[in-house]
Design an enzyme around this catalytic site. Structure first.
Site, PDB file in Angstrom:
ATOM      1  N   TRP A 116       0.820  -1.220   0.000  1.00  0.00           N
ATOM      2  CA  TRP A 116       0.000   0.000   0.000  1.00  0.00           C
ATOM      3  C   TRP A 116       0.844   1.256   0.000  1.00  0.00           C
ATOM      4  CZ3 TRP A 116      -4.453   0.096  -2.014  1.00  0.00           C
ATOM      5  CH2 TRP A 116      -5.327  -0.989  -1.893  1.00  0.00           C
ATOM      6  N   ASP A 178      -1.203   6.712   6.412  1.00  0.00           N
ATOM      7  CA  ASP A 178      -2.317   5.884   5.969  1.00  0.00           C
ATOM      8  C   ASP A 178      -2.563   4.863   7.080  1.00  0.00           C
ATOM      9  OD1 ASP A 178      -4.077   4.080   4.859  1.00  0.00           O
ATOM     10  OD2 ASP A 178      -2.887   3.689   3.049  1.00  0.00           O
ATOM     11  N   LYS A 202     -12.249  -0.798   6.510  1.00  0.00           N
ATOM     12  CA  LYS A 202     -11.553  -1.807   7.308  1.00  0.00           C
ATOM     13  C   LYS A 202     -12.181  -1.890   8.703  1.00  0.00           C
ATOM     14  CE  LYS A 202      -9.143  -2.525   3.689  1.00  0.00           C
ATOM     15  NZ  LYS A 202      -7.898  -1.925   3.256  1.00  0.00           N
TER      16      LYS A 202
HETATM   17  C1  LIG Z   1      -7.536  -1.125   2.010  1.00  0.00           C
HETATM   18  C2  LIG Z   1      -6.413  -0.167   2.038  1.00  0.00           C
HETATM   19  C3  LIG Z   1      -6.329   0.912   1.136  1.00  0.00           C
HETATM   20  C4  LIG Z   1      -7.325   1.121   0.014  1.00  0.00           C
HETATM   21  O1  LIG Z   1      -8.607   1.391   0.466  1.00  0.00           O
HETATM   22  P1  LIG Z   1      -9.793   1.660  -0.615  1.00  0.00           P
HETATM   23  O2  LIG Z   1     -11.005   1.794   0.232  1.00  0.00           O
HETATM   24  O3  LIG Z   1      -9.842   0.464  -1.527  1.00  0.00           O
HETATM   25  O4  LIG Z   1      -9.416   2.885  -1.361  1.00  0.00           O
HETATM   26  C5  LIG Z   1      -5.270   1.780   1.276  1.00  0.00           C
HETATM   27  N1  LIG Z   1      -4.341   1.613   2.224  1.00  0.00           N
HETATM   28  C6  LIG Z   1      -4.379   0.600   3.102  1.00  0.00           C
HETATM   29  C7  LIG Z   1      -3.333   0.467   4.142  1.00  0.00           C
HETATM   30  C8  LIG Z   1      -5.422  -0.330   3.032  1.00  0.00           C
HETATM   31  O5  LIG Z   1      -5.471  -1.349   3.904  1.00  0.00           O
END
Ligand SMILES: *Cc1c(COP(=O)(O)O)cnc(C)c1O
Length: 367
Positions: A116, A178, A202
């Site tokens: 990511w 993030d 998540k």
């Molecule tokens: C799932 C995830 C993303 C992407 O999320 P979306 O809702 O698909 O845009 C980005 N960064 C991390 C660390 C993730 O786990």
């Protein structure tokens, strides 16, 4: 779950509990599902079905204000930070960060800790010159360029099963994180960050929504080409209501935030994630090499436990048997293969204990 496979249907038919270990969208607590089901049909404050709620009306105003207030309480967010609810998930933020934060600067630093962070970094390259830095689970690299507009980290690498043991601090350059996959699953000192963002799918269960927590002194720098709905400053001034927001996702977020508060808050979630992940890592480490986790111990994620089987050919057998026993969505990310068990906040301890027992049993029979 609409698309239960035949073997999962079998597990259901035998009245086995079905445990969702998906990396996202995450499972939701049964009490939240119950409440949402009722409120979809009739949401009392709006006097009708929830999906019909008007975003300009008082009922939705209350929802988004409650979401912000609950999040501020849970994370102890200081008043000099704005909280934004934005469409496009975390992936949209990969582009919105440079658009909103670079200002007059032309450089940003990115710590490359896995899948990511690389996605964020590659998107950043479209907007500025990127300093790419190697990751260390115990600290930030010392060489963060002082001319960078920000330094980007991914607190938990969902695909790789890697995470910072302690969240780092960076006094020189605004730290941007993030936190999609460990949001509200570990204690965070918000004032250590210039900006925190997370995809709500998540730990909050709502797809298509990102939560952005940004220090107000970083507002006002958006490139003139930034679309209005993606401009942090304009969305902050409009209280995230510049256009029709993803109302259902915001609603679902309020219900999940209430669930986290009712279940002991972030400290309790953090303790649970330590406890749950330790159960699986113990099963891996005690398997005499039958299961292999290649992530160095200091960097092991408490949310996404990734491992392989020594005999790779057994992976498919493991996944099939697991599914028959009701352990769903354990296949690793398509880029990595192997096994990944995602242990989001709503996953009960009992599900993890049962999986650890299944792993020990499988190793005994096949080892
Ligand atoms: C799932 C995830 C993303 C992407 O999320 P979306 O809702 O698909 O845009 C980005 N960064 C991390 C660390 C993730 O786990």
């Amino acid at each position: 779950m609409a698309a239960l496979s035949a073997s999962a249907a079998l597990a259901t038919a035998r009245a086995l509990p079905v445990h969702n270990f998906s990396a996202g969208p995450s499972l939701l607590p049964p009490s939240v599902i119950e409440r949402v089901s009722a409120e979809v049909r009739h949401y009392e404050p709006a006097g009708g079905p929830l999906p019909e709620i008007r975003f300009t009306g008082p009922a939705f105003g209350d929802l988004i204000e409650t979401a912000e207030a609950d999040l501020r309480a849970l994370m102890d967010i200081p008043s000099d930070y704005a909280v934004l609810f934005m469409a496009g998930g975390a992936t949209a933020q990969f582009s919105l960060l440079p658009l909103n934060l670079l200002g007059a600067r032309t450089r940003a630093s990115y710590v490359d800790s896995g899948y990511w962070s690389r996605r964020a970094l590659q998107e950043g390259r479209r907007y500025c010159s990127v300093q790419s830095l190697d990751a260390d689970p115990d600290r930030l690299p010392e060489r963060v360029a002082s001319e960078s507009a920000y330094c980007h980290i991914t607190s938990n690498e969902t695909v790789d099963g890697w995470a910072y043991a302690q969240l780092p601090r960076l006094p020189t350059v605004p730290l941007v994180a993030d936190m999609s996959s460990d949001f509200l699953a570990r204690a965070v000192t918000v004032s250590d960050f210039g900006l925190i963002y997370a995809s709500a799918q998540k730990n909050l269960g709502a797809t298509g929504l990102a939560i952005v927590i940004v220090r107000r002194d970083l507002l006002g720098r958006a490139a003139s080409s930034t679309p209005a709905v993606f401009d942090y400053t304009r969305q902050s001034a409009a209280r995230s209501l510049l256009n029709t927001p993803p109302t259902f996702a915001v609603y679902l977020t309020t219900r999940m935030l209430q669930w986290v508060r009712a279940n002991g808050g972030v400290a309790a979630m953090e303790r649970a994630s330590l406890r749950k992940s330790a159960r699986l890592y113990d099963a891996i480490d005690a398997s005499a090499g039958f299961y292999v986790c290649t992530v160095p111990i200091a960097g092991r994620s408490r949310i996404n436990v990734c491992f392989t089987l020594r005999d790779e050919a057994l992976t498919a057998v493991f996944l099939r048997r697991a599914q028959q026993e009701g352990f769903m969505h354990l296949a690793g990310h398509s880029q990595r293969g192997g096994i990944r068990a995602s242990l989001y906040n709503a996953l009960p301890d009992a599900a993890v204990s049962a999986l650890a027992e299944f792993m020990r049993d499988f190793a005994r029979r096949r080892g």
